[in-house]
Motif scaffolding. Structure first.
Motif, PDB file in Angstrom:
ATOM      1  N   PHE A 118       0.809  -1.218   0.000  1.00 40.18           N
ATOM      2  CA  PHE A 118       0.000   0.000   0.000  1.00 40.18           C
ATOM      3  C   PHE A 118       0.845   1.273   0.000  1.00 40.18           C
ATOM      4  CE2 PHE A 118      -3.541   2.660   1.894  1.00 40.18           C
ATOM      5  CZ  PHE A 118      -4.350   2.565   0.771  1.00 40.18           C
ATOM      6  N   PRO A 119       2.075   1.284   0.547  1.00 37.88           N
ATOM      7  CA  PRO A 119       2.902   2.495   0.445  1.00 37.88           C
ATOM      8  C   PRO A 119       3.124   2.966  -0.991  1.00 37.88           C
ATOM      9  CG  PRO A 119       3.819   1.056   2.112  1.00 37.88           C
ATOM     10  CD  PRO A 119       2.698   0.290   1.441  1.00 37.88           C
ATOM     11  N   VAL A 120       3.096   2.025  -1.946  1.00 39.36           N
ATOM     12  CA  VAL A 120       3.222   2.423  -3.356  1.00 39.36           C
ATOM     13  C   VAL A 120       2.027   3.275  -3.765  1.00 39.36           C
ATOM     14  CG1 VAL A 120       3.395   1.598  -5.733  1.00 39.36           C
ATOM     15  CG2 VAL A 120       4.560   0.357  -3.887  1.00 39.36           C
ATOM     16  N   THR A 121       0.838   2.862  -3.312  1.00 39.95           N
ATOM     17  CA  THR A 121      -0.377   3.638  -3.576  1.00 39.95           C
ATOM     18  C   THR A 121      -0.278   5.018  -2.936  1.00 39.95           C
ATOM     19  OG1 THR A 121      -1.766   1.659  -3.720  1.00 39.95           O
ATOM     20  CG2 THR A 121      -2.874   3.735  -3.231  1.00 39.95           C
ATOM     21  N   LEU A 122       0.207   5.073  -1.696  1.00 40.37           N
ATOM     22  CA  LEU A 122       0.359   6.350  -1.006  1.00 40.37           C
ATOM     23  C   LEU A 122       1.295   7.267  -1.776  1.00 40.37           C
ATOM     24  CD1 LEU A 122       0.755   5.145   2.711  1.00 40.37           C
ATOM     25  CD2 LEU A 122      -1.336   5.796   1.507  1.00 40.37           C
ATOM     26  N   PHE A 123       2.389   6.704  -2.271  1.00 42.66           N
ATOM     27  CA  PHE A 123       3.383   7.511  -2.983  1.00 42.66           C
ATOM     28  C   PHE A 123       2.815   8.074  -4.281  1.00 42.66           C
ATOM     29  CE2 PHE A 123       6.786   7.688  -6.211  1.00 42.66           C
ATOM     30  CZ  PHE A 123       7.534   8.731  -5.668  1.00 42.66           C
ATOM     31  N   PHE A 124       2.195   7.228  -5.089  1.00 43.72           N
ATOM     32  CA  PHE A 124       1.651   7.701  -6.361  1.00 43.72           C
ATOM     33  C   PHE A 124       0.529   8.714  -6.143  1.00 43.72           C
ATOM     34  CE2 PHE A 124       3.545   3.856  -8.404  1.00 43.72           C
ATOM     35  CZ  PHE A 124       4.263   4.524  -9.372  1.00 43.72           C
ATOM     36  N   ASN A 125      -0.287   8.490  -5.140  1.00 44.35           N
ATOM     37  CA  ASN A 125      -1.323   9.476  -4.819  1.00 44.35           C
ATOM     38  C   ASN A 125      -0.710  10.826  -4.475  1.00 44.35           C
ATOM     39  OD1 ASN A 125      -3.263   7.537  -5.178  1.00 44.35           O
ATOM     40  ND2 ASN A 125      -4.138   7.702  -3.133  1.00 44.35           N
ATOM     41  N   SER A 126       0.354  10.813  -3.670  1.00 46.86           N
ATOM     42  CA  SER A 126       1.021  12.054  -3.264  1.00 46.86           C
ATOM     43  C   SER A 126       1.595  12.786  -4.473  1.00 46.86           C
ATOM     44  CB  SER A 126       2.139  11.745  -2.260  1.00 46.86           C
ATOM     45  OG  SER A 126       1.628  11.135  -1.100  1.00 46.86           O
ATOM     46  N   VAL A 127       2.226  12.038  -5.360  1.00 50.45           N
ATOM     47  CA  VAL A 127       2.820  12.649  -6.563  1.00 50.45           C
ATOM     48  C   VAL A 127       1.746  13.251  -7.443  1.00 50.45           C
ATOM     49  CG1 VAL A 127       4.079  12.167  -8.697  1.00 50.45           C
ATOM     50  CG2 VAL A 127       4.853  11.152  -6.546  1.00 50.45           C
ATOM     51  N   ILE A 128       0.677  12.510  -7.678  1.00 49.71           N
ATOM     52  CA  ILE A 128      -0.403  12.974  -8.549  1.00 49.71           C
ATOM     53  C   ILE A 128      -1.055  14.237  -7.988  1.00 49.71           C
ATOM     54  CG2 ILE A 128      -2.711  12.412  -9.421  1.00 49.71           C
ATOM     55  CD1 ILE A 128      -1.709   9.484  -9.632  1.00 49.71           C
ATOM     56  N   LEU A 129      -1.328  14.234  -6.690  1.00 50.41           N
ATOM     57  CA  LEU A 129      -2.008  15.375  -6.087  1.00 50.41           C
ATOM     58  C   LEU A 129      -1.094  16.590  -5.953  1.00 50.41           C
ATOM     59  CD1 LEU A 129      -4.017  13.487  -3.323  1.00 50.41           C
ATOM     60  CD2 LEU A 129      -4.929  14.555  -5.388  1.00 50.41           C
ATOM     61  N   ALA A 130       0.215  16.357  -5.811  1.00 50.23           N
ATOM     62  CA  ALA A 130       1.152  17.473  -5.638  1.00 50.23           C
ATOM     63  C   ALA A 130       1.605  18.066  -6.964  1.00 50.23           C
ATOM     64  CB  ALA A 130       2.382  17.010  -4.853  1.00 50.23           C
ATOM     65  N   ALA A 131       1.485  17.294  -8.049  1.00 51.17           N
ATOM     66  CA  ALA A 131       2.026  17.724  -9.336  1.00 51.17           C
ATOM     67  C   ALA A 131       1.523  19.102  -9.796  1.00 51.17           C
ATOM     68  CB  ALA A 131       1.742  16.672 -10.406  1.00 51.17           C
ATOM     69  N   PRO A 132       0.218  19.376  -9.764  1.00 50.27           N
ATOM     70  CA  PRO A 132      -0.248  20.696 -10.218  1.00 50.27           C
ATOM     71  C   PRO A 132       0.340  21.846  -9.402  1.00 50.27           C
ATOM     72  CG  PRO A 132      -2.080  19.161 -10.085  1.00 50.27           C
ATOM     73  CD  PRO A 132      -0.920  18.495  -9.426  1.00 50.27           C
ATOM     74  N   ALA A 133       0.376  21.688  -8.067  1.00 48.60           N
ATOM     75  CA  ALA A 133       0.908  22.747  -7.206  1.00 48.60           C
ATOM     76  C   ALA A 133       2.398  22.947  -7.452  1.00 48.60           C
ATOM     77  CB  ALA A 133       0.653  22.415  -5.740  1.00 48.60           C
ATOM     78  N   LEU A 134       3.139  21.856  -7.617  1.00 47.80           N
ATOM     79  CA  LEU A 134       4.580  21.952  -7.864  1.00 47.80           C
ATOM     80  C   LEU A 134       4.859  22.602  -9.215  1.00 47.80           C
ATOM     81  CD1 LEU A 134       5.899  18.527  -6.527  1.00 47.80           C
ATOM     82  CD2 LEU A 134       6.241  20.795  -5.530  1.00 47.80           C
ATOM     83  N   LEU A 135       4.026  22.299 -10.206  1.00 45.33           N
ATOM     84  CA  LEU A 135       4.208  22.891 -11.526  1.00 45.33           C
ATOM     85  C   LEU A 135       4.005  24.403 -11.469  1.00 45.33           C
ATOM     86  CD1 LEU A 135       4.668  22.611 -14.553  1.00 45.33           C
ATOM     87  CD2 LEU A 135       2.219  22.158 -14.817  1.00 45.33           C
ATOM     88  N   ILE A 136       2.947  24.824 -10.801  1.00 47.44           N
ATOM     89  CA  ILE A 136       2.686  26.258 -10.661  1.00 47.44           C
ATOM     90  C   ILE A 136       3.811  26.935  -9.893  1.00 47.44           C
ATOM     91  CG2 ILE A 136       1.144  27.968  -9.612  1.00 47.44           C
ATOM     92  CD1 ILE A 136      -1.162  26.016 -10.139  1.00 47.44           C
ATOM     93  N   TYR A 137       4.259  26.291  -8.816  1.00 46.28           N
ATOM     94  CA  TYR A 137       5.348  26.832  -8.006  1.00 46.28           C
ATOM     95  C   TYR A 137       6.632  26.965  -8.824  1.00 46.28           C
ATOM     96  CZ  TYR A 137       8.990  26.923  -4.419  1.00 46.28           C
ATOM     97  OH  TYR A 137      10.090  27.239  -3.664  1.00 46.28           O
ATOM     98  N   ALA A 138       6.929  25.941  -9.660  1.00 45.71           N
ATOM     99  CA  ALA A 138       8.140  25.968 -10.479  1.00 45.71           C
ATOM    100  C   ALA A 138       8.082  27.093 -11.510  1.00 45.71           C
ATOM    101  CB  ALA A 138       8.321  24.620 -11.177  1.00 45.71           C
ATOM    102  N   VAL A 139       6.920  27.269 -12.142  1.00 48.58           N
ATOM    103  CA  VAL A 139       6.767  28.324 -13.150  1.00 48.58           C
ATOM    104  C   VAL A 139       6.936  29.698 -12.508  1.00 48.58           C
ATOM    105  CG1 VAL A 139       5.134  29.435 -14.713  1.00 48.58           C
ATOM    106  CG2 VAL A 139       5.325  26.939 -14.673  1.00 48.58           C
ATOM    107  N   LEU A 140       6.295  29.919 -11.366  1.00 50.46           N
ATOM    108  CA  LEU A 140       6.407  31.207 -10.677  1.00 50.46           C
ATOM    109  C   LEU A 140       7.846  31.485 -10.246  1.00 50.46           C
ATOM    110  CD1 LEU A 140       3.171  31.194  -8.465  1.00 50.46           C
ATOM    111  CD2 LEU A 140       3.606  32.517 -10.553  1.00 50.46           C
ATOM    112  N   SER A 141       8.535  30.443  -9.786  1.00 55.68           N
ATOM    113  CA  SER A 141       9.936  30.604  -9.372  1.00 55.68           C
ATOM    114  C   SER A 141      10.805  31.000 -10.552  1.00 55.68           C
ATOM    115  CB  SER A 141      10.457  29.307  -8.741  1.00 55.68           C
ATOM    116  OG  SER A 141       9.751  28.993  -7.562  1.00 55.68           O
ATOM    117  N   ARG A 142      10.564  30.386 -11.702  1.00 57.92           N
ATOM    118  CA  ARG A 142      11.321  30.725 -12.907  1.00 57.92           C
ATOM    119  C   ARG A 142      11.044  32.154 -13.361  1.00 57.92           C
ATOM    120  NH1 ARG A 142      15.895  28.079 -13.938  1.00 57.92           N
ATOM    121  NH2 ARG A 142      15.625  25.824 -13.767  1.00 57.92           N
TER     122      ARG A 142
END
Length: 265
Positions: A118-142
């Motif tokens: 189940f930790p694999v499920t937890l990890f993929f869920n975390s990545v999927i849910l964090a991806a949009p926020a991280l993308l926006i954060y990366a663009v703003l930082s650039r």
């Protein structure tokens, strides 16, 4: 049995506390994660003995090991900090399998694992849910002229505990710089030169020691080293991990749901 809910309650409570401390102080305390690892291992050991199920008794150990392995891989790649790794190991110990009561799913989550993965499920869920926020954060930082996960500071102003985002080393009396590369720790093992002395390490969890700070400042004063260095930003990952946990318990694996939706489209 209601006792089966204990790991679920502990997991949800622990990530809630971790999110608070990570956002407030940029730290996930050991006094939170270490006891949870032990509790998770002991819980499944006792439940396995009670059920006369040796395989189930090892779920906590397997889940903790898998959670630590995933977290440590992220740490070596320069993503997570030590607290994130220990938090994920704790969650693996508490939730090695999808939550059940007397063998039946706790929720009607269609995309789950009833084996200690189940930790694999937890990890993929975390990545999927964090991806949009991280993308926006990366663009703003650039757009602001900086990096998403690092910032440049003066070496003369570095402090104990800061974590460098580049390697500075000495070879044949010359001071050189090198990027950790996209593969993080693996880049150092596979492609870095044979230096005489390494002055900074992006994979040292404790960051700069007082001795490191003094050595680097002295090199700057002697004119041997340019007065600049890239430092890792303290990005809190606990909220993403927490979101992955809540989604996994309530719904299950987002990855498989997305894949099946794409295939059936």
């Amino acid at each position: 049995m209601i006792v089966d809910l204990i790991p679920v309650v502990l997991a949800l409570g622990s990530v809630s506390v971790a999110i608070y401390t990570d956002l407030k102080d940029r730290i996930i305390p050991n006094k939170l994660t270490y006891p949870l690892i032990v509790l998770g291992i002991v819980f499944y050991l006792v439940r396995g003995i009670y059920r006369s199920d040796f395989y189930f008794a090892l779920f906590g150990v397997v889940g903790a090991a898998l959670g630590f392995g995933i977290g440590y891989a992220m740490y070596l790649m320069g993503g997570w900090a030590g607290g994130d790794v220990k938090l994920f190991a704790a969650l693996g110990a508490l939730l090695p399998t999808a939550p059940t009561i007397d063998g039946f799913p706790l929720f009607t989550a269609p995309w789950v694992s009833f084996y200690p993965f189940f930790p694999v499920t937890l990890f993929f869920n975390s990545v999927i849910l964090a991806a949009p926020a991280l993308l926006i954060y990366a663009v703003l930082s650039r757009l602001r002229g900086g990096g998403a996960f690092y910032e440049e500071v003066k070496l003369s102003e570095i402090e104990e505990g800061m974590i460098p985002a580049e390697i500075i080393y000495e070879k044949d009396g010359e001071i050189e710089r090198r990027s950790p590369g996209p593969l993080g720790f693996l880049t150092e093992r596979l492609g870095n030169p044979d230096w005489d002395r390494k002055l900074t390490s992006p994979w040292k969890a404790a960051g700069f020691s007082p001795h490191d700070v003094e050595v680097l400042r002295e090199l700057v004063r002697k004119g041997k080293l340019e007065n600049r260095i890239r430092i890792k930003k303290g990005v809190p990952f606990a909220p993403a991990i927490g979101a992955g946990v809540f989604a996994a318990i309530i719904y299950g694996g987002l990855y498989w749901r997305i894949m099946l939706a794409v295939i059936s489209a």
